[in-house]
Design an enzyme around this catalytic site. Sequence first.
Site, short mmCIF file in Angstrom:
data_model
loop_
_atom_site.label_atom_id
_atom_site.label_comp_id
_atom_site.label_asym_id
_atom_site.label_seq_id
_atom_site.Cartn_x
_atom_site.Cartn_y
_atom_site.Cartn_z
N SER A 1 -9.20 -38.37 -15.11
CA SER A 1 -10.28 -38.09 -16.07
C SER A 1 -11.67 -38.23 -15.47
CB SER A 1 -10.14 -39.02 -17.27
OG SER A 1 -9.98 -40.37 -16.86
N GLU A 2 -11.75 -38.53 -14.17
CA GLU A 2 -13.04 -38.87 -13.56
C GLU A 2 -14.09 -37.77 -13.73
OE1 GLU A 2 -10.02 -41.32 -11.20
OE2 GLU A 2 -10.11 -39.35 -12.16
#
Length: 254
Positions: A128-129
């Site tokens: 999800s970065e």
Amino acid sequence: MTELVHRNVEDGVATVTLDSPRNRNALSARLLADLDAHLRAALADDAVRVIVLTGTGPVFCSGADLKEQRDPDSAPVTASMPDVLTMIWESPKPVVCRLNGTARAGGIGLVTACDFAIAPDTATFAFSEVRLGVVPAMIAVPVLRRVNPRAAAEYFMTGEVFDAAKAVEIGLLNRAVPEDELDSAVRHYTGMLVKGGPEALAITKNLLRELPGVEFAEGLRRMADLSAERFTSAEGQEGIAAFMEKRPPRWVPC
């Protein structure tokens, strides 16, 4: 102060458990420090042959503690993510990741640093970065050594959630099983691993990491020397004797 990681040793297996369910086992400074300490203790314990890494609650690890990331001076850092990932990756003892549930971002870094990974088939995963404007930087080191390059590019860059079946397909997991079969699947691996010679397992781990980058003829030369060395080693001789005498080798836990 209550520890955020616990360790239990039984029958040659050290189970190291992330226990911070209130924040989904996020990688806070405290949790990393406790994890570092328990991994070091397991590695130093001669009674431990295999390490199992797991967690409590519905999430194995949600990644970085975002509250701490907004205030990096909120907690003293005594252990770093690179230290923990390196310790797991280079551990001479096999490390099995027993995912109790979902993993995200940095949590997937822990998964891929382990030698084996087994998850419930209901678990989901996501890098999800990029959706937070950050990068899957440190965890890319172990992830890119496990995961299909095309899949890594897709999921690193989109942040899309994927399921456990896809995680097996791309090389992130060894197996995805029904939740009620998770413990038996983990025992299947640990039961086999404790039968291997400790030195042989450590050398085999190193071989798997390094040999693919060695030129073919040079690799054969090195492996011929290694094979001869291991057959004449004390551990090799004990293993052969045990096989011939139809008994367990001395290193197998009673």
